[in-house]
Write a protein that holds these residues in place. Structure first.
Motif, PDB file in Angstrom:
ATOM      1  N   GLN A   2      44.831 139.916  78.556  1.00  0.00           N
ATOM      2  CA  GLN A   2      44.016 139.356  79.626  1.00  0.00           C
ATOM      3  C   GLN A   2      43.445 140.479  80.482  1.00  0.00           C
ATOM      4  N   LYS A  44      48.712 137.706  73.919  1.00  0.00           N
ATOM      5  CA  LYS A  44      47.276 137.838  74.174  1.00  0.00           C
ATOM      6  C   LYS A  44      47.031 138.917  75.219  1.00  0.00           C
ATOM      7  N   GLU A  86      39.889 137.503  73.438  1.00  0.00           N
ATOM      8  CA  GLU A  86      40.339 137.163  72.089  1.00  0.00           C
ATOM      9  C   GLU A  86      40.071 138.310  71.129  1.00  0.00           C
ATOM     10  N   ASP A  87      38.918 138.931  71.315  1.00  0.00           N
ATOM     11  CA  ASP A  87      38.512 139.986  70.398  1.00  0.00           C
ATOM     12  C   ASP A  87      38.909 141.335  70.985  1.00  0.00           C
ATOM     13  N   GLU A 116      50.728 133.938  75.619  1.00  0.00           N
ATOM     14  CA  GLU A 116      49.803 133.080  76.350  1.00  0.00           C
ATOM     15  C   GLU A 116      50.522 131.846  76.887  1.00  0.00           C
TER      16      GLU A 116
END
Lengths: 180, 148
Positions: B84, B82, B91-92, B71
């Protein structure tokens, strides 16, 4: 009588600058356009496993186990190999020209199982997958050249020839993360 | 003495340019239609890896992207890896299932292009792939550059 002598103004709009305006816009779009084609390694994921249904049994000799660790070290059926050897070894495994007892029964039955540690960088994983894809590409090209005289890529999509070759060398690749 | 006068051709020597704007406009419309102005703002760092045996995706409208990488934080720092999708970071991981399933309903022949940073870990990728399996989006593509 008074004759007014006045020049008539033309009623047309001067259109000569229209081309300039259009060119300006054209150049703007020419510059901003990015005709970028996305390239990459295509894969088809298997459907999720049903926990109640037992997976079909696989004969040990039909499966090539490739293990890759986070350092990029490779094990192919328990033997350490370097990445340059992977392709030739795979081709030998899939084709099995000498009918070796330990290699795949037939190209259709061959399964390549790629297992990597969770910490493996993506780059190493892709390098590995690239080799597997390369092996299949070579095999398909060879078969296509022998049967139809052209490379596999040049066969028309969804043509019977192409599907023939695909059936001869189906890409059966299983990808998993090593359970710890 | 008799003069031989050169006979001038009666035609005009100018090329009619009145159709030029039309031609230019046609080109303009072509580029306007093909231009994709909307690019996603990346919130993750993305250095694609290279590979040899790659193929092109011709049908660009079928493609949906998933980005993975460290990130981007403020002052040029990078955080953890992360995922995207579209414009926001997911996030989950478990939410990917529904997100991708919705996309699949809109476009049944969906191809998911995974654009993953070369240094991100394989573990995250498998988690995402498991979600994709659950969503039913089986056609994927590992986005790579061509090796030179």
């Amino acid at each position: 009588m008074l004759l007014k002598k006045r020049e008539r103004e033309s009623a047309e709009i001067n259109g000569s600058s229209m081309a300039d305006i259009a060119f300006l816009l054209l150049i703007f779009f020419l510059v901003t356009t990015t005709i970028n084609v996305d390239t990459g390694i295509g894969m088809v994921l298997p459907p999720p496993l049903d926990p109640e249904v037992e997976p079909p049994p696989i004969r040990e000799r039909n499966q090539m186990n490739i293990l890759v660790n986070a350092q990029g070290l490779i094990l192919m059926d328990e033997q350490p190999v370097s990445i340059n050897e992977v392709k030739t070894k795979l081709i030998e495994f899939i084709n099995n020209p000498n009918n070796d007892e330990t290699l795949a029964v037939s190209p259709e039955a061959a399964i390549v199982s790629l297992k990597t540690q969770k910490e493996t960088p993506y780059r190493i994983y892709i390098d590995m997958l690239d080799e597997v894809m390369g092996a299949y590409k070579d095999l398909r090209d060879a078969a296509s050249r022998a049967n139809y005289g052209v490379e596999f890529d040049r066969l028309k999509p969804e043509s019977p020839q192409r599907e023939n070759i695909q059936d001869m060398y189906p890409k059966k690749i299983s990808i998993a993360a090593e359970e710890d | 003495m008799a003069h031989f006068k050169k006979k001038q051709a009666g035609t005009k020597q100018e090329i009619p340019t009145s159709a030029m704007p039309d031609v230019v406009f046609m080109l303009l419309f072509f580029f306007m239609v093909t231009t994709v102005l909307r690019e996603v703002t990346l919130k993750v760092k993305l250095d694609l890896t290279t590979a040899n045996n790659i193929e092109k995706i011709e049908e660009k409208r079928l493609v949906s992207y998933i980005y993975m990488g460290p990130e981007r934080l403020e002052n040029n720092q990078f955080g953890e890896d992360k995922v995207q999708i579209d414009d926001s970071i997911v996030e989950d991981i478990g939410a990917i299932r529904n997100l991708m399933y919705d996309k699949l309903l809109e476009e049944p022949k969906l191809i998911v292009s995974l654009r993953v940073d070369e240094n991100s870990e394989f573990g995250l990728l498998t988690d995402v792939q498991k979600e994709l399996q659950q969503a039913g989006t089986f056609r994927i593509n590992y986005s790579t550059k061509r090796e030179d």
